[in-house]
Design an enzyme around this catalytic site. Structure first.
Site, PDB file in Angstrom:
ATOM      1  N   GLU A  64      -9.872  39.162  12.327  1.00 44.07           N
ATOM      2  CA  GLU A  64     -10.798  38.758  11.271  1.00 44.07           C
ATOM      3  C   GLU A  64     -12.233  38.908  11.767  1.00 44.07           C
ATOM      4  O   GLU A  64     -12.979  37.935  11.871  1.00 44.07           O
ATOM      5  CB  GLU A  64     -10.515  37.306  10.854  1.00 44.07           C
ATOM      6  CG  GLU A  64     -11.224  36.884   9.585  1.00 44.07           C
ATOM      7  CD  GLU A  64     -11.092  35.393   9.317  1.00 44.07           C
ATOM      8  OE1 GLU A  64     -11.098  35.023   8.148  1.00 44.07           O
ATOM      9  OE2 GLU A  64     -11.000  34.604  10.279  1.00 44.07           O
TER      10      GLU A  64
ATOM     11  N   GLU B 119      -5.289  26.041   8.395  1.00 44.19           N
ATOM     12  CA  GLU B 119      -6.119  26.589   9.470  1.00 44.19           C
ATOM     13  C   GLU B 119      -6.885  25.502  10.208  1.00 44.19           C
ATOM     14  O   GLU B 119      -7.492  24.616   9.606  1.00 44.19           O
ATOM     15  CB  GLU B 119      -7.100  27.618   8.926  1.00 44.19           C
ATOM     16  CG  GLU B 119      -7.872  28.326  10.023  1.00 44.19           C
ATOM     17  CD  GLU B 119      -8.648  29.525   9.550  1.00 44.19           C
ATOM     18  OE1 GLU B 119      -9.105  30.303  10.401  1.00 44.19           O
ATOM     19  OE2 GLU B 119      -8.785  29.689   8.324  1.00 44.19           O
TER      20      GLU B 119
ATOM     21  N   PHE C 231     -11.479  32.546  17.228  1.00 42.38           N
ATOM     22  CA  PHE C 231     -12.905  32.237  17.099  1.00 42.38           C
ATOM     23  C   PHE C 231     -13.131  30.727  17.096  1.00 42.38           C
ATOM     24  O   PHE C 231     -13.995  30.210  17.809  1.00 42.38           O
ATOM     25  CB  PHE C 231     -13.469  32.854  15.817  1.00 42.38           C
ATOM     26  CG  PHE C 231     -14.860  32.391  15.495  1.00 42.38           C
ATOM     27  CD1 PHE C 231     -15.948  32.875  16.200  1.00 42.38           C
ATOM     28  CD2 PHE C 231     -15.085  31.456  14.494  1.00 42.38           C
ATOM     29  CE1 PHE C 231     -17.242  32.434  15.917  1.00 42.38           C
ATOM     30  CE2 PHE C 231     -16.364  31.012  14.203  1.00 42.38           C
ATOM     31  CZ  PHE C 231     -17.446  31.500  14.919  1.00 42.38           C
ATOM     32  N   HIS C 232     -12.339  30.022  16.310  1.00 41.31           N
ATOM     33  CA  HIS C 232     -12.479  28.566  16.244  1.00 41.31           C
ATOM     34  C   HIS C 232     -11.976  27.905  17.531  1.00 41.31           C
ATOM     35  O   HIS C 232     -12.557  26.930  18.003  1.00 41.31           O
ATOM     36  CB  HIS C 232     -11.714  28.023  15.043  1.00 41.31           C
ATOM     37  CG  HIS C 232     -12.162  28.623  13.744  1.00 41.31           C
ATOM     38  ND1 HIS C 232     -13.402  28.384  13.213  1.00 41.31           N
ATOM     39  CD2 HIS C 232     -11.531  29.463  12.880  1.00 41.31           C
ATOM     40  CE1 HIS C 232     -13.524  29.046  12.066  1.00 41.31           C
ATOM     41  NE2 HIS C 232     -12.407  29.711  11.847  1.00 41.31           N
TER      42      HIS C 232
ATOM     43  N   GLU D 139     -17.591  24.048  10.423  1.00 40.67           N
ATOM     44  CA  GLU D 139     -17.078  24.542   9.154  1.00 40.67           C
ATOM     45  C   GLU D 139     -16.175  23.541   8.438  1.00 40.67           C
ATOM     46  O   GLU D 139     -15.976  23.639   7.225  1.00 40.67           O
ATOM     47  CB  GLU D 139     -16.333  25.861   9.373  1.00 40.67           C
ATOM     48  CG  GLU D 139     -17.236  26.966   9.886  1.00 40.67           C
ATOM     49  CD  GLU D 139     -16.534  28.294  10.065  1.00 40.67           C
ATOM     50  OE1 GLU D 139     -15.719  28.650   9.206  1.00 40.67           O
ATOM     51  OE2 GLU D 139     -16.797  28.964  11.088  1.00 40.67           O
TER      52      GLU D 139
END
Length: 289
Positions: free
Chosen positions: A244, A150, A185-186, A156
């Site tokens: 998610e 990922e 999101f990232h 993070e």
């Protein structure tokens, strides 16, 4: 494309049992449920059998997500930690294989969430991560499992933050069952262009997560979903698209994801289900075209 949801949408603890949600997501119309691999090694053989049987009975595919703990970090400078990580991964992969899971995604190359108060060495962590994943890949291949690395945002993880870095890392492993995993999101934090990032991953894209910029369900925010869908279709992505969302504060989930306020508008369980179903319909429409 197959459309799914991560069951922690409804939960506050990563250790929550996924079994009650298998039939639930099927009734909502999903094709896939993603489960947390963190605690599968604590499940009994009979419970694993029950989960697998429930998925088959409901026509649901299973995928797995994992943010390894620091004690199981394959890129650690400590050889004993890397050894413990390898043992943990072997046990975990064997258990997800019992559930007929062929995709596991997450920060497999590192640990999550990273403690940025400790010294970091991106170059060496990258090198050890590539070595660890490349070594693990053959074990996973024997179980017919793809390892999807990922791409995470800078807050993070420090090793892989962009699709370009993800492709470079995966290519360096030299293993066909190591793939890139992207998450909207990232991407919203790190990428200049959603479409360009997806095209950069191209045929190496093995898993895809969706969620709005504030982690609400897709369709309740501002991300360019038509652009994202167009790019997915252009690269002929046919894998799982797993939303998610994290909208409830509290518990270890809320703490790790940094959900400090209720993003659900005080939704009860029925409203949570309704929002998930509406987002599924929206996702199918805009992403499949």
């Amino acid at each position: 494309m197959k459309f799914g949801i991560y069951y922690s949408y409804w939960e506050q603890e990563w250790s929550a049992d996924c079994l009650p949600y298998v039939e639930r997501v099927a009734k909502l119309g999903f094709d896939v449920i993603e489960i947390a691999a963190h605690h599968l090694n604590n499940y009994s053989a009979s419970h694993l059998d029950e989960i697998g049987r429930c998925a088959r009975d409901n026509g649901i595919l299973l995928t797995a997500g994992l943010g390894p703990s620091e004690a199981c970090n394959l890129s650690s400078a400590d050889a004993d930690v890397r050894k413990a990580g390898r043992a943990f991964f072997e046990e975990t992969l064997q258990n997800i294989a019992k559930l007929d899971i062929h995709i596991i995604g997450g920060a497999l190359h590192s640990y999550w969430p990273v403690d940025f108060n400790k010294p970091l060495d991106k170059t060496e962590d990258w090198k050890r991560g590539v070595e660890g994943i490349a070594s693990l890949a053959d074990f996973a291949a024997d179980l017919d499992i793809n390892l999807c690395i990922e791409v995470l945002n800078r807050f993070e993880n420090h090793v892989i933050n962009t699709a370009e870095e993800g492709v470079k890392f995966v290519t360096e492993t030299g293993k066909s069952n190591v793939k890139v995993m992207l998450d909207t999101f990232h991407m919203n934090i790190e990428e200049d262009s959603f479409g360009a990032a997806i095209r950069t991953a191209g045929p190496l894209l093995g898993h895809f997560h969706t969620g709005e910029a504030n982690r609400r369900v897709p369709g309740k925010g501002r991300l360019p979903w038509h652009e994202i869908g167009t790019a997915l279709r252009e690269v002929n992505y046919t894998g799982a698209v797993v939303m998610e969302p994290f909208v409830k504060s509290g518990g270890q989930v809320g703490k790790d994801i940094r959900v400090w306020r209720d993003l659900s508008n005080n939704a009860d369980q029925q409203k949570m289900d309704d929002d998930a179903r509406e987002s599924l319909n929206f996702s199918r429409f805009v992403l499949q075209g």
